[in-house]
Enzyme design. Structure first.
Site, PDB file in Angstrom:
ATOM      1  N   LYS A  65       8.164  42.840 -16.057  1.00 32.01           N
ATOM      2  CA  LYS A  65       7.496  44.136 -16.035  1.00 32.01           C
ATOM      3  C   LYS A  65       7.737  44.897 -14.732  1.00 32.01           C
ATOM      4  CE  LYS A  65       3.209  46.286 -17.540  1.00 32.01           C
ATOM      5  NZ  LYS A  65       1.812  46.086 -17.963  1.00 32.01           N
ATOM      6  N   PHE A 125      -0.400  34.972 -18.589  1.00 31.31           N
ATOM      7  CA  PHE A 125      -0.757  35.402 -19.935  1.00 31.31           C
ATOM      8  C   PHE A 125       0.472  35.960 -20.651  1.00 31.31           C
ATOM      9  CE2 PHE A 125      -2.256  38.821 -22.823  1.00 31.31           C
ATOM     10  CZ  PHE A 125      -2.839  37.990 -23.773  1.00 31.31           C
ATOM     11  N   GLN A 126       0.688  35.522 -21.853  1.00 33.95           N
ATOM     12  CA  GLN A 126       1.846  35.910 -22.670  1.00 33.95           C
ATOM     13  C   GLN A 126       3.170  35.639 -21.964  1.00 33.95           C
ATOM     14  OE1 GLN A 126       1.173  39.871 -24.386  1.00 33.95           O
ATOM     15  NE2 GLN A 126       0.156  38.878 -26.109  1.00 33.95           N
ATOM     16  N   MET A 166      14.799  27.706 -56.129  1.00 38.08           N
ATOM     17  CA  MET A 166      15.863  26.796 -55.714  1.00 38.08           C
ATOM     18  C   MET A 166      15.285  25.412 -55.403  1.00 38.08           C
ATOM     19  SD  MET A 166      19.072  26.770 -55.636  1.00 38.08           S
ATOM     20  CE  MET A 166      20.010  28.259 -55.301  1.00 38.08           C
ATOM     21  N   GLU A 212       7.594  40.734 -35.295  1.00 40.23           N
ATOM     22  CA  GLU A 212       8.832  40.807 -34.510  1.00 40.23           C
ATOM     23  C   GLU A 212      10.033  40.216 -35.236  1.00 40.23           C
ATOM     24  OE1 GLU A 212       5.886  39.915 -33.319  1.00 40.23           O
ATOM     25  OE2 GLU A 212       5.485  41.014 -31.456  1.00 40.23           O
TER      26      GLU A 212
END
Lengths: 604, 171
Positions: A178, A128-129, A500, A66
């Site tokens: 949802k 959940f999630q 760096m 993502e």
């Protein structure tokens, strides 16, 4: 529930144009001109993916992480001037996107990120999630929304695009439970009335413009310092800047974010300024008597030690975000406004009343030419057979050979030494062709950003100038590149170090290279092959041009692994806590009395 | 950093916001995220147009306070920001509910002082009072100092609400 909108239904929204939330969402995206969504599915956003399946107007690009979806949307946005669109699921989908969101926030990139959420009745139950996405992303976005009622859905989506793209652009999250995506929702078009509370100011104050023009007219040693604000204001702003410079003869430097606003080939361009800016740009910043900042924010990478920053200048600062003015540096003429409108007004004022004194300016240019003669970006490349490739030379040749190819070329980068060499040695002639993570400094930015650019410009040459450490942070996106046959080129300056970090350890930590060696690197040629691309390697100077030319000519995705000098450092360098006139010009050159102080050691 | 040196001042800032979920968190998050002080903060809806008013008292150098105002102004659901401290005379008041538990002479003394301060008794039992006192912060502080030896056991303060004097309004 029906799949098509229908009018005159009864229930909670009589006479409304009703459809399932997911369809209303897609209709709103379409109205906002979205052509492509970068996303990754999951449980909470399945209704949206179902709606995407049933239509053809909006394309979906499936990323492999993502974070990459947001960077891809940033690359898309920065190369097109449009708002990028991201779709991720709830919980880990949203938390993975956070780095990308902060990146877009720091660099002022317009992105709308749609996140799934558990249904409204489960919010707060540790479902959940489930994650508190609006809570987590509040400081990571310009603004965010949680849609709790179907009647808010379409309005919020339109508003999100308005907020993301207007004023100082930035990322906006819309969190979508949802049930909101499944239940019927009414469709409304974007309102023409503007926002109730958010009304960014874009037109500059006439009086301040007049004061600025008078200061510029009185200047003997004027200096233009411009940043990402010019790029964000659209190509017309870059054209106006080029015109202002041409008509007045004022020298101009760009920030890392602002490269391309003035063509690199313009004789008035002094190169990038700041920590790894050119000697002439930094010395001119230090020595000018009127400093004109348009669309830059006096970032710490640019100013060096603040109490020694441009000590003898009157300062004009034009910024679309009033909170940037007097934040780090106190200025004499503050101008709040869009860079294009500011430049338009300034140019008109200077045309009517005249610019700076030509004779004084000529003296100033002679001084600048003296600084230029130091050739602060110079490097030594041995041409002997088998010679080690200098990373600067690799970027130079990449620039020259892409120029010769005549192809429209976009450059993205990861973060580190290679990024600075790209900024120093690749000449940017146009805005929107250079995408790099400036404010946040996100390793792993370049490959997904290049994907986004290539999606927007399928026929262009899109090159991610990378380091071998950074590229591994989002290497999984090679699979996305393969799936969509994106001919992205990854040009790795491979010095087997987090360069760096190694450079700072050399200069500040007694050469103790703690954990900065890239042990157990993959074989990048085989890696390219495994991801259905083409791998190439240049081990010595003898291979370099051939590899670059083959890479440019290849119509597939390429990873070009360029073995470069391991000990090379980025110069010039203003050490942390030092001033613009205290640059390190190179390992073997005289230090212009720069020393790393204890106060500087604590700075990053 | 700019604003690290210079005289500190107190600023009473009124912020007119959309009364929507999370707006207070945005304001508080701004202060904590950027390291500003909050001395007092109050918030309540103020009209039927769905707006709330936040009054925040903060401290900093002039530059820091200017930054705070500019940062507040760019929060999307913020309508208006006013620095009451510099924009003209204003009144600032807070309300305190003060529970004092005592018997005998200390109880009588608490009652006498409450009368002098024009505190209201909003609850009483044979060994307790709850006083309601409204006023400037200094007045409430002075009252509390006197109540402490007389059985002060619990305190609830509203934080400051403030408004400009005269006909001037925030809009």
């Amino acid at each position: 529930m029906t799949a098509t909108p229908h009018a005159g239904s009864t229930g909670p929204f009589p006479n409304a144009d009703l459809a399932p939330g997911a369809e209303v969402l897609l209709r709103a995206l379409k109205e906002q001109g979205v052509e492509v969504i970068f996303g990754y599915p999951g449980g909470a956003v399945l209704p949206i993916y179902d709606a995407i399946f049933k239509q053809n107007a909006i394309r979906h690009v499936l990323v492999r992480h993502e974070q990459a979806a947001v960077h891809a949307a940033e690359g898309y946005a920065r190369s097109t001037g449009r708002t990028g669109c991201v779709l991720v699921t709830s919980g880990p989908g949203a938390t993975n996107a956070v780095t990308g969101l902060v990146d877009a926030l720091m660099d002022s990139i317009p992105v709308v990120c749609l996140t799934g959420q558990v249904p409204t009745h489960l919010i707060g139950n540790d479902a959940f999630q489930e994650a508190d996405t609006v809570g987590i992303t509040r400081p990571a976005t310009k603004h965010n929304y949680l849609v709790k009622k179907p009647e808010d859905l379409a309005r919020v989506v339109h508003e999100a695009f308005y907020v993301a793209s207007s004023g100082r652009p930035g990322p906006v999250v819309v969190d979508l439970p949802k049930d909101i995506l499944i239940n019927p929702a009414p469709y409304v078009s974007a309102s023409a009335n503007g926002h109730r509370s958010y009304r960014p100011r874009t037109a500059p104050d006439g009086e301040q413009i007049a004061r600025a023009a008078a200061l510029i007219r009185s200047a003997h040693r004027p200096m233009l310092y411009t940043g990402g604000g010019i790029i964000n204001a659209g190509p017309e702003a870059s054209r106006l800047l080029t015109q202002l410079v041409a008509e007045t003869g004022i020298p101009c430097t760009n920030t890392l974010m602002g490269l391309g606003a003035l063509p690199a080939s313009d004789p008035h361009f002094l190169g990038m300024l700041g920590m790894h800016g050119t000697y002439e740009a930094n010395m001119a910043m230090h020595g000018c008597d009127v400093l004109i900042n348009i669309g830059a924010r006096f970032d710490d990478r640019v100013t060096g030690r603040l109490n020694a920053f441009s000590p003898n200048s009157k300062k004009i600062h034009a910024d679309i975000d009033a909170s940037n003015i007097n934040k780090n540096v106190v200025v004499d003429v503050p101008i709040v406004g869009d860079a294009r409108l500011v430049l338009e007004a300034l140019l008109a004022a200077i045309r009517s009343d005249g610019g700076p004194d030509r004779e004084a300016l000529a003296t100033w240019w002679r001084q600048i030419d003296g600084w230029r003669a130091r050739e602060s970006l110079k490097f030594e490349q041995s041409r002997a057979t088998g010679a080690i490739i200098k990373p600067q030379h690799a970027v130079r040749r990449l620039y020259e050979l892409t120029q010769q190819s005549g192809r429209e070329t976009f450059i993205t980068t990861e973060v580190g030494q290679h990024q600075m060499w790209a900024a120093q040695h690749f000449g940017f002639e146009k805005p929107n062709h250079w995408m790099t993570s400036g404010g946040l400094g996100t390793m792993g930015y370049g490959l997904p950003a290049a994907m986004g650019v290539q999606v927007a410009h399928p026929d262009a040459l899109v090159i991610d100038i990378a380091g071998e450490a950074s590229i591994l942070m989002n290497i999984q996106e090679m699979a996305t590149v393969a799936q969509y046959r994106l001919p992205v080129k990854v040009f790795i300056l491979n010095n087997q170090y987090m360069g760096m970090v190694r450079q700072w350890q050399e200069l500040l930590h007694g050469g103790r290279y703690s954990e900065s060696y890239s042990e157990a690197l993959p074989d990048f040629v085989k890696l390219a092959d495994a991801f259905h691309g083409v791998g190439m390697r240049a081990n010595t100077i003898d291979d370099l041009d051939r590899v670059i030319l083959e890479m440019i000519a290849c119509d597939k995705a390429v990873i070009a692994d360029i073995a470069v000098d391991q000990g090379e450092n980025v110069y010039p360098m203003i050490p942390s806590g030092a001033a613009h006139n205290e640059m390190l010009l190179g390992p073997d050159k005289n230090r212009d009395n720069a020393e790393v102080t204890n106060a500087g050691m604590v700075l990053v | 950093m700019l604003g690290e040196t210079g005289a500190l001042r107190s600023a009473t800032i009124a912020v007119l916001v959309e009364n929507e979920a999370g707006v207070l968190a945005r304001v508080i998050g701004l202060f904590s995220g950027r390291g500003y002080n909050i001395d007092s903060l109050t918030v309540a809806p103020i009209d039927d147009k769905g707006r709330s008013r936040i009054t925040v008292v903060t401290r900093g150098t002039e530059q820091v306070i200017e930054q705070i105002k500019a940062q507040l102004s760019r929060i999307v659901p913020v309508h208006k920001v006013a620095d009451l401290t510099v924009e003209g005379p204003h009144v600032a008041r807070e309300l305190a509910l003060i529970k004092v538990v005592s018997r005998g002479e200390p109880r009588m003394e608490a009652l006498r002082i409450a009368e002098a301060f024009r505190a209201k008794i909003v609850d009483t039992s044979i060994e307790s009072f709850v006083f309601e006192l409204t006023g400037a912060t200094e007045k409430i502080d002075a009252f509390l100092d006197l109540m402490r030896p007389l059985g002060l056991v619990e305190l609830s303060r509203s934080g400051i609400a403030a408004i400009a004097r005269g006909t001037r309004t925030i809009e």
